[in-house]
Structures are given as structure tokens and as C-alpha cells.
Write a protein that holds these residues in place. Structure first.
Motif: not given
Ligand SMILES: Nc1ncnc2c1ncn2[C@@H]1O[C@H](COP(=O)(O)OP(=O)(O)OP(=O)(O)O)[C@@H](O)[C@H]1O
Ligand SMILES: [Mg+2]
Lengths: 352, 262
Positions: B18-25, B42-51, B90-92, B183-185, B215-217
């Protein structure tokens, strides 16, 4: 006049060695190390303590507290270098745990201040404010040179040591270790993701810088034949960093040039100013102004320094297996080395 | 675990960040078997990159276990995880900007503890040159494959966005990992080179690397992935082949018709 030139050159060569060390911690590792001069002092004190003979209990030689080991020059310098590296390992272990730049700057600055305080106290090993002195000219017991001959000899020795330090550091810079360090500097997250132990790499780079500083310090003490706490302060570190900035961060040749300009040429030129004005104390001030101004101008207009960092250049036509074929789509922008088999070897080349 | 089935290469249980209130994973469970090629969608912000950040050790999980190749790796520092055989892109894109493209590739070749001061000083020059030449040949061959060869002597900061993605993937190809987290190569790479990267991914799998591909495609995912994991709001919503999942209401809901369009 010649004697004066020899003095300037000797100090210049030693300073260049010191700048090479700063370049490791700042240019390669990318960390501001305000404790650097402490390693110089540690090297100097260590060499003195190892080399000084047991003092006679006479009022002219108050160094009766010295261990009296009376080691020869070369092992003393080597051990002094190792002591500097060990000290840097200890400080680095504390300073580099947290990887924020300001944290590192504060810890290293505090370390330097603490060491100044410790050595300044009139203790029985390092002589407090008076420092250690009374060293005989190293190696001259065997050489039997006169004062002039000896000064030439020591200048030659310092230039040899500078060359040695340069070659050793160049080799490390081009090695996988040097490359890993630069990767950590450029993007530590990516470096960690590609298997680099950030703390351990930074620590080793930091200790290498400390070792070079102590090596220079030991040479310096053996030149001055004395050392005291007033010989080192943050001002000196600043000037060394200026040498790195002006010469070119992470470029050993560049920082040697920078050190010669900032630390040797500038003070000499500024000594001419009192001749032009009636103010005899204006020289050092002018030197400081020009030095600091040089840094600012450099950072503004040529942040890479006089000689920029070199990158590995591949001049081969590529591996044998790469029979040139025209790519279906090429993003190639014209580069100087594209496809031109200039030589058979790959090399590191200065960026034009 | 089913009888006869090999233990998974990667087993993620209850992963949470969790990032503060954001339940990323938020309690993520899935597994990847050796040799598999799995899509993570999964949709944008689903937490894939965080995983990916959590698995590669760049972020420390709040809770959960990660078994990789039979070892618990959650909370280990990233270099230990890399050494265990897990590498990620890295995604970026994160190139080393003031190093040449060639140097970027050389650094990606696993150091295996050989990047020490002592080795730098004590290895005879002939051995240094031989090792350097071998590494360069590998790096240049990969550079050629991903059309980076003409750029090999350029600073990495001069690369375009698409070229950075190519470099990102080329670095992974050089590490020869057991598991590659991609991550989205393909994002931002032109279609011709996407084909090249697709071939690169297939080559990785042929060489024995297991791949987890974000991958989104979906057309592309369907083409190359054996199995797909769908993440929604920090959890795994469904797994299976994309064909099966198309009718899954959760997936349709999450993708708002994107599946149908692909
Ligand atoms: N370092 C961070 N600090 C705060 N919030 C974060 C951080 N990293 C990710 N988040 C939040 O966690 C959630 C998941 O982000 P993540 O990057 O994992 O999504 P994603 O599935 O990879 O999305 P996308 O398809 O757009 O790449 C988002 O709401 C994002 O704002
Ligand atoms: Mg993402």
C-alpha cells in the motif's frame, strides 16, 4: 628560482595525486566527500608515526611519544595507504548506509571535524597542534644527495607516484569494477536491478578514494618532513573538488590538468598581483576569487569540465559473426565510427 | 499442488503493498511454472508494475511471500534477486545516460562477482582483453539484433524513446535469466521492431527463460502467451487462456470492451 620551480612542481604532483583520489569518490561514485582531507591527514600521520625514530629526550625534539618504529619509507607509505583505506571503510560504512547525498555530506563533514579535534588535542601520539616533525629525508640515508639533488630526486619520485596512481586508476576505471561504479552513479535503481550491490560498490569506491588520499598524504608528509592539524581543512577539500570540476569529472587526465590549473598555476599567477598594486595581501584573495569563479563559469558553460568523461568506443566492424546486412529499418543517425573498420582493437576514447 | 506437476518457478502468495491509502497490490496470488510464457494484464493502475517492483526487490512488500526457484525472496535486496536468476525491465526505460549504448549492454552482462578492484589490478592484460572482447562480441551481437548497432558508441541519453525500449529489452536478453519480468517492452516501439522484440521474447523462451509479460495489446498477448493473469485493483481477478477469459464478466468489466475490440 629553479629551486622554487621544483617546489611548486613537487607540491603540484602531490596535489594531482590527491585530486585523482577526489575524482574517484566524486567523479566515479558521484558522492561529495567532505572527509577527504581527513584521509590525506591519516596517511600523513600514519607515515610519520611509522617512520619517525625514537626521539631523544631533549627539549628540541618533543616527539618522545612517538612509537619509534623507524620504518623505512616504502613500507610506511604502503601501510599509510592501507590505513587510509581502512579509515574510509569505517566512515563509509556509516555514511553510505543511507544513500542520500546530503546525509553523506553531513556525516563526512562531521568526521573531518571530529578528526581535526582529536588530533589537535595534545595527545601523546600525534603531538596536538604542534603536530609531528623531525623526520629525516626519506631514502637519503642511502642516496647521500645534497639539498638540491635531493629536491630533484623527490620531485622525480612524486611524478613517478603520480604516474603510478594514474595508471592504476585508469586500469580500474576501465575494468568491470569501474563500469559498475559508473552504472551506480548514473542510475542506481537500474544498477541494483542488474545485480549491483549498491552499498558494497559505493563503499569500495569510497575506500579506494581514501586510499589514494592517504597515499598522497604520506608523500606530502615525507616532503614536508612534518605534519600538523593546520595542514588540512575543508578549504583544501574545496580546492581539490574545484580541480575535479574544472578538469572534467571522472576523467583522470582532465582532473590532473584541473589540479595543475587551480592549485598550481592559479596561486602562482595571483602572486603577480601584489606587484601591480600596493596591497601585498591581495594575492591569495585573487586566487580564491579566480578559483571559485572558475568553478562557477565551468559549471555554467561546460559542466563536463575541460576533458569530458570518456566512454567506451567500439571501432571494430563488430564481431566476426556480424556480416554486414542492411537492416530493414534503421534508426541509425550518422556516427563517426559507423561501419568503419579503423583498427582491430576496441578502445576507450575521449569524447570529442 | 497436483501430482506429477513440477513445482512452480515463481509462487506469489498474499503479496501486498500500500502507498498511503492507495492499495496498489492488495493480496495478490499467482504462480508461474518453468518454461511458461505468461501474460499479466489489467487496466491502468491495476498494480502490475508494482508487482514487478516487489518481485525484483526494488520495493519491499508490506506482506506476502514470494517463492522463486524454491527460495523465499521477498524482502531480499535487488542484487540478490538478480543473482538468483530473476531480471526485469522497466516500464519507463532506465538506461545509464552518460554511458555509451555499448557500455549499457556490457553492464547488463551479469558481473558474477568479477567486478572487483583486485581483479582489475591483478588480472593479466591478455586475460582482461580476452574477457573484454568476449563480452563486447556478445553485447554487439545483441545490439545488431535490436538495431542498436549503429548507435553503439552514442551516449544513452541521446536515444529516442523507442530506442530506449529496445535497449531495455536488449539488456534483459543479455542477462539470460531464469525468469524475465517484461513490463510493456513494446510500448512506443514501431511495428517492425515490435516484431523483432516478439522474436526476441520467443528466443528467450527457447533458451529456457520463463517470461512474465505485461502488455496492453491483447492481440499480441493472445499470440504469444500460453496463459494470462488478469489483475484488477491489486488482486488477481482471473487466470486462464485469453480465449477463455474473453467471456469472463470480471475481465470484460475491467477492460470495458477492450477485449472485444482486440
Ligand atoms: N511509488 C508510488 N507511490 C505512490 N503510489 C504509487 C506508487 N507506485 C504506484 N502507485 C500507485 O499504485 C497503483 C498501481 O500502480 P502500477 O504502476 O502498479 O499500475 P500498473 O498496473 O502498472 O498500471 P499501467 O498499466 O498504467 O502501467 C496506482 O494507483 C499508482 O498510482
Ligand atoms: Mg505499469
Amino acid at each position: 628560482m629553479i629551486q622554487y620551480t621544483v617546489t611548486v612542481c613537487t607540491v603540484g604532483a602531490i596535489t594531482a595525486i590527491l585530486v585523482l583520489g577526489v575524482n574517484v569518490s566524486w567523479g566515479w561514485v558521484g558522492q561529495i566527500d567532505l572527509a577527504y582531507y581527513a584521509y590525506v591527514a591519516i596517511g600523513a600521520y600514519a607515515a610519520m608515526v611509522l617512520e619517525l625514530p625514537r626521539a631523544h629526550p631533549s627539549p628540541t625534539t618533543p616527539n618522545s611519544y612517538i612509537l619509534g618504529l623507524h620504518w623505512p619509507f616504502i613500507p610506511s607509505v604502503l601501510v599509510a595507504t592501507a590505513v587510509g583505506a581502512a579509515a574510509a571503510l569505517v566512515v563509509g560504512t556509516i555514511a553510505l548506509r543511507r544513500l542520500r547525498g546530503d546525509y553523506i555530506a553531513i556525516i563526512t563533514a562531521c568526521t573531518a571535524l571530529m578528526l581535526t579535534a582529536v588530533t589537535s588535542v595534545d595527545n601523546h601520539l600525534l603531538g596536538g597542534y604542534i603536530g609531528v616533525y623531525g623526520l629525516a629525508e626519506p631514502l637519503n640515508t642511502a642516496l647521500h644527495l645534497g639539498p638540491t639533488g635531493y629536491s630533484y630526486f623527490y620531485l622525480g619520485l612524486c611524478i613517478f607516484c603520480l604516474l603510478l596512481a594514474y595508471l592504476v586508476l585508469e586500469r580500474i576505471y576501465k575494468s568491470p569494477f569501474g563500469r559498475s561504479l559508473r552504472a551506480v552513479r548514473e542510475n542506481d535503481t537500474a544498477a541494483a536491478a542488474f545485480g549491483r550491490n549498491l552499498f558494497w560498490l559505493r563503499l569500495r569506491g569510497y575506500a579506494l578514494g581514501g586510499a589514494v588520499g592517504a597515499f598522497g598524504g604520506a608523500l606530502f608528509a615525507n616532503y614536508l618532513l612534518a605534519w600538523n592539524p593546520a595542514s588540512w581543512s575543508l578549504t583544501e577539500v574545496t580546492l581539490l573538488i574545484a580541480g575535479v570540476v574544472v578538469g572534467g569529472q571522472a576523467n583522470s587526465r582532465g582532473v590532473i590538468i584541473g589540479s595543475v590549473l587551480i592549485e598550481s598555476a592559479l596561486p602562482q599567477i595571483s602572486q603577480l598581483f601584489p606587484l601591480l598594486t600596493s596591497n601585498s595581501t591581495i594575492g591569495p584573495s585573487i586566487a580564491s576569487i579566480l578559483g571559485a569563479g572558475g568553478i562557477i563559469v565551468m559549471l555554467r558553460f561546460r559542466p563536463g569540465g575541460i576533458l569530458r568523461e570518456r566512454r567506451a568506443i567500439d571501432r571494430t566492424g563488430g564481431p566476426e559473426s556480424l556480416v554486414p546486412h542492411v537492416p530493414a529499418v534503421s534508426f541509425a543517425r550518422p556516427t563517426t565510427a559507423t561501419g568503419v573498420a579503423v583498427g582491430t582493437s576496441s578502445e576507450v576514447e575521449r569524447d570529442a | 499442488m497436483h501430482d506429477g506437476a513440477p513445482a512452480p518457478l515463481l509462487e506469489v502468495r498474499g503479496l501486498r503493498k500500500h502507498f498511503g491509502g492507495v492499495k496498489a497490490v492488495d493480496g495478490c496470488d499467482f504462480e508461474v511454472r518453468a518454461g511458461e510464457m505468461v501474460g499479466l494484464i489489467g487496466p491502468n493502475g491495476a498494480g502490475k508494475s508494482t508487482v514487478v517492483e516487489l518481485l525484483s526487490g526494488l520495493l519491499k512488500p508490506d506482506a506476502g511471500t514470494v517463492l522463486f526457484d524454491g527460495r523465499a525472496i521477498q524482502g531480499l535486496p535487488p542484487h540478490r534477486i538478480f543473482a538468483a536468476g530473476l531480471s526485469r525491465c522497466f516500464q519507463l526505460a532506465k538506461p545509464w545516460p552518460r554511458l555509451s549504448v555499448l557500455e549499457n549492454l556490457l553492464i547488463a552482462i551479469p558481473p558474477e562477482g568479477k567486478d572487483t578492484i583486485w581483479r582489475a589490478l591483478l588480472t593479466p592484460p591478455s586475460r582482461v582483453r580476452a574477457a573484454e572482447r568476449a563480452a563486447r562480441d556478445r553485447a554487439l551481437a545483441i545490439a545488431e539484433q535490436y538495431r542498436l548497432y549503429p548507435l553503439r558508441n552514442d551516449y544513452a541519453y541521446t536515444l529516442s524513446g523507442g530506442q530506449r525500449r529496445l535497449l531495455e529489452f536488449a539488456r534483459i536478453a543479455l542477462t539470460r535469466p531464469k525468469l524475465a519480468l517484461l513490463d510493456e517492452p513494446m510500448a512506443g516501439v514501431n511495428p517492425v521492431l515490435q516484431v523483432e522484440i516478439e522474436r526476441g521474447i520467443r528466443n528467450l523462451v527457447e533458451d529456457g527463460t520463463t517470461v512474465l509479460l505485461i502488455e496492453h495489446n491483447l492481440g499480441f498477448v493472445e499470440r504469444i502467451c500460453d496463459r494470462v493473469i488478469v489483475m484488477v485493483e491489486g488482486r488477481v481477478a482471473a487466470t486462464g487462456s485469453l480465449a477463455e477469459l474473453r467471456d469472463n464478466p470480471i475481465v470484460q468489466d475491467a477492460y470495458l470492451g477492450v477485449v472485444g475490440a482486440a
